[in-house]
Design a protein around this motif. Structure first.
Motif, mmCIF file in Angstrom:
data_model
loop_
_atom_site.group_PDB
_atom_site.id
_atom_site.type_symbol
_atom_site.label_atom_id
_atom_site.label_comp_id
_atom_site.label_asym_id
_atom_site.label_seq_id
_atom_site.Cartn_x
_atom_site.Cartn_y
_atom_site.Cartn_z
ATOM 1 N N GLY A 1 0.920 -1.353 -0.098
ATOM 2 C CA GLY A 1 0.052 0.074 -0.117
ATOM 3 C C GLY A 1 0.772 1.124 0.078
ATOM 4 O O GLY A 1 0.373 2.217 0.355
ATOM 5 N N TYR A 2 2.121 1.255 -0.564
ATOM 6 C CA TYR A 2 2.841 2.303 -0.491
ATOM 7 C C TYR A 2 2.652 2.975 -2.057
ATOM 8 O O TYR A 2 2.474 2.456 -2.886
ATOM 9 C CB TYR A 2 4.328 2.032 -0.611
ATOM 10 N N ASP A 3 2.512 4.434 -2.027
ATOM 11 C CA ASP A 3 2.017 5.148 -3.262
ATOM 12 C C ASP A 3 3.598 5.124 -4.063
ATOM 13 O O ASP A 3 4.313 5.672 -3.768
ATOM 14 C CB ASP A 3 1.735 6.604 -2.957
ATOM 15 N N THR A 4 3.508 4.404 -5.324
ATOM 16 C CA THR A 4 4.465 4.274 -6.188
ATOM 17 C C THR A 4 5.022 5.567 -6.846
ATOM 18 O O THR A 4 5.939 5.692 -7.283
ATOM 19 C CB THR A 4 4.524 3.011 -7.008
ATOM 20 N N SER A 5 3.916 6.671 -6.891
ATOM 21 C CA SER A 5 4.350 7.992 -7.620
ATOM 22 C C SER A 5 5.055 8.563 -6.559
ATOM 23 O O SER A 5 5.821 9.653 -6.960
ATOM 24 C CB SER A 5 3.202 8.558 -8.068
ATOM 25 N N ILE A 6 5.076 8.373 -5.431
ATOM 26 C CA ILE A 6 5.888 9.299 -4.344
ATOM 27 C C ILE A 6 7.091 8.539 -3.860
ATOM 28 O O ILE A 6 8.222 9.353 -3.887
ATOM 29 C CB ILE A 6 4.901 9.412 -3.265
ATOM 30 N N TYR A 7 7.136 7.242 -3.636
ATOM 31 C CA TYR A 7 8.092 6.528 -2.975
ATOM 32 C C TYR A 7 8.910 5.719 -3.833
ATOM 33 O O TYR A 7 8.518 5.146 -4.865
ATOM 34 C CB TYR A 7 7.731 5.523 -1.723
ATOM 35 N N LYS A 8 10.376 5.575 -3.407
ATOM 36 C CA LYS A 8 11.450 4.801 -4.435
ATOM 37 C C LYS A 8 12.101 4.269 -3.130
ATOM 38 O O LYS A 8 12.158 4.694 -2.061
ATOM 39 C CB LYS A 8 12.230 5.726 -5.175
ATOM 40 N N GLY A 9 12.680 3.155 -3.587
ATOM 41 C CA GLY A 9 13.694 2.569 -2.448
ATOM 42 C C GLY A 9 14.758 1.359 -3.313
ATOM 43 O O GLY A 9 14.421 0.931 -4.287
ATOM 44 N N PHE A 10 15.310 1.255 -2.426
ATOM 45 C CA PHE A 10 16.425 0.184 -2.603
ATOM 46 C C PHE A 10 16.615 -0.877 -1.712
ATOM 47 O O PHE A 10 16.220 -0.881 -0.482
ATOM 48 C CB PHE A 10 17.894 0.423 -3.059
ATOM 49 N N ALA A 11 16.916 -2.168 -2.195
ATOM 50 C CA ALA A 11 16.938 -3.441 -1.364
ATOM 51 C C ALA A 11 18.304 -4.149 -1.743
ATOM 52 O O ALA A 11 18.807 -4.148 -2.742
ATOM 53 C CB ALA A 11 15.619 -4.145 -1.355
ATOM 54 N N PHE A 12 18.896 -4.827 -0.662
ATOM 55 C CA PHE A 12 19.872 -5.740 -0.691
ATOM 56 C C PHE A 12 19.798 -6.826 0.018
ATOM 57 O O PHE A 12 19.194 -6.797 1.228
ATOM 58 C CB PHE A 12 21.303 -4.775 -0.731
ATOM 59 N N GLY A 13 20.495 -8.121 -0.493
ATOM 60 C CA GLY A 13 20.478 -9.114 0.506
ATOM 61 C C GLY A 13 21.859 -9.761 0.349
ATOM 62 O O GLY A 13 22.473 -9.829 -0.841
ATOM 63 N N MET A 14 22.468 -10.242 1.283
ATOM 64 C CA MET A 14 23.979 -10.728 1.284
ATOM 65 C C MET A 14 23.963 -11.947 2.047
ATOM 66 O O MET A 14 23.180 -12.229 3.259
ATOM 67 C CB MET A 14 25.035 -9.951 1.771
ATOM 68 N N GLY A 15 24.942 -12.954 1.663
ATOM 69 C CA GLY A 15 24.822 -14.304 2.371
ATOM 70 C C GLY A 15 26.256 -14.235 3.527
ATOM 71 O O GLY A 15 27.295 -13.957 3.199
ATOM 72 N N VAL A 16 25.965 -14.151 4.847
ATOM 73 C CA VAL A 16 26.981 -14.103 5.788
ATOM 74 C C VAL A 16 28.058 -15.264 5.840
ATOM 75 O O VAL A 16 29.133 -14.880 5.961
ATOM 76 C CB VAL A 16 26.266 -14.019 7.227
ATOM 77 N N GLU A 17 27.603 -16.475 5.328
ATOM 78 C CA GLU A 17 28.773 -17.475 5.583
ATOM 79 C C GLU A 17 29.624 -17.191 4.363
ATOM 80 O O GLU A 17 30.725 -17.195 4.676
ATOM 81 C CB GLU A 17 28.057 -18.757 4.942
ATOM 82 N N ARG A 18 29.179 -16.631 3.109
ATOM 83 C CA ARG A 18 30.043 -16.109 2.141
ATOM 84 C C ARG A 18 30.955 -15.229 2.317
ATOM 85 O O ARG A 18 32.180 -15.472 2.111
ATOM 86 C CB ARG A 18 29.149 -15.956 0.926
ATOM 87 N N LEU A 19 30.512 -14.243 3.027
ATOM 88 C CA LEU A 19 31.395 -13.106 3.532
ATOM 89 C C LEU A 19 32.377 -13.500 4.465
ATOM 90 O O LEU A 19 33.695 -13.144 4.320
ATOM 91 C CB LEU A 19 30.345 -11.896 4.032
#
Ligand code: PHE
Length: 336
Positions: free
Chosen positions: A294-312
């Protein structure tokens, strides 16, 4: 029996007594209901009345002496007993003790703490979510419908048709956005599960999810935050590149690589001769995901990321087999 005989035999027996039991036996033998003294006192009735007082006095005198000697001897034996026990129970505080082995943080926890510290220093909050998750949050709300081919990317443990062990920390994105409105900036470290097991996969491993939502977030914000993180974690000189990729819940999507820290980009076995190591997935939040919360896509933008801890962690400490993390071999664990 004459008084002297009684006294002599009592003294002999008293000398030979070595325990409280001996004393008790003597008490019965001399002073008990049928004891020698008691019997002698009773025997006085056969004496002539004028002889009774002298005999009586002498007998009573002897009785008191016996009582006195017995209680002294008893006291003495008790003391010996106490001393003996004290010697037996005393401890030598100069003896060396048994050392209790002290544990240490698991390398995964060490690295998790480090990752959290870096993001917290950039103003990110920490969010948490369930490991037993609804299919809706793990897949559908993230734009992965049932029967979508993208589900094949992750080998899922199903509990029922609608409940899974989460295969990624991304469902926390949806839960957090449902809970609060923008702006939002958090990471979510936790366990995830995939039905997979070999030298680089275990059925349970750790991920750190990240999400930032506001009115004017662009891809350059994503690049900036990720670069700062990777340079803090791997060192200032590490090179970072973004490669186009695909995730159903981000658009555009990217795979983030760092220059191989083993061969410094020359090409080796670890980087499969490419000079680069993949360290995380990332992208701009897909409008479908915003619509689902329910976020208004004409107003809000965002970024996401995901990392593997074992690999790091493996890259940080040059560990080549992921299974070492979960074998609980102290010789491995105490090196960190
Ligand atoms: N959840 C993805 C995975 O497990 C990683 C990812 C997170 C990608 C967030 C993009 C954005 O592979």
């Amino acid at each position: 029996m004459l008084y002297k005989e009684i006294a002599d035999s009592f003294n002999l027996e008293l000398d030979a007594s070595n325990s409280i039991e001996d004393i008790n036996r003597l008490k019965v033998k001399y002073l008990g209901k049928k004891g020698i003294i008691t019997e002698a006192l009773k025997g006085m009735s056969s004496l002539a009345p004028q002889e009774r007082p002298t005999h009586g006095q002498a007998l009573n005198q002897l009785k008191r002496e016996i009582e006195d000697l017995l209680s002294k001897r008893e006291e003495h034996l008790k003391q010996i007993d106490i001393t003996r026990r004290q010697i037996k129970e005393s401890l030598d505080i100069t003896l060396p003790g048994n050392r209790i082995p002290i544990g240490s943080l698991h390398p995964i926890n060490l690295v998790l703490d480090e990752i959290v510290d870096i993001f917290v220093s950039m103003g990110f909050d920490i969010e948490d979510g369930p490991e037993v998750e609804l299919d809706y949050y793990n897949f559908e709300a993230l734009n992965i419908p049932k029967d979508h081919p993208a589900r094949d990317m992750q080998d899922t443990f199903y509990i029922t048709e609608d409940i899974v062990l989460r295969t990624q920390t991304s469902p926390v994105q949806v839960r957090a956005m449902q809970k609060s409105s923008p702006p939002l900036r958090f990471i979510s470290p936790g366990k995830v599960y995939r039905c997979d097991s070999d030298i680089s996969h275990t059925p349970m491993f750790h991920q750190v999810e990240g999400l930032m939502v506001d009115t004017d977030i662009t891809f350059s914000y994503l690049k900036g935050v990720i670069e700062v993180f990777l340079k803090e974690f791997f060192g200032r000189n590490v090179s970072v590149r973004f490669r186009p990729s695909f995730f159903p819940f981000t658009e555009p999507s990217a795979e983030v690589d760092i220059g191989c820290i083993i061969c410094k980009g020359q090409g080796c076995r670890v980087c499969k001769e490419t000079g680069w190591l993949e360290v995380m997935g990332a992208g701009m939040v897909h409008p479908k995901v915003f619509e689902n919360v329910g976020y208004d896509t004409s107003i809000y933008k965002g970024f996401a990321f995901g990392m593997g801890v074992e690999r790091l962690t493996m890259l940080r400490y040059s560990i080549t087999d992921i299974r070492l993390f979960f074998e609980n071999d102290i010789r491995f664990l105490e090196q960190f």
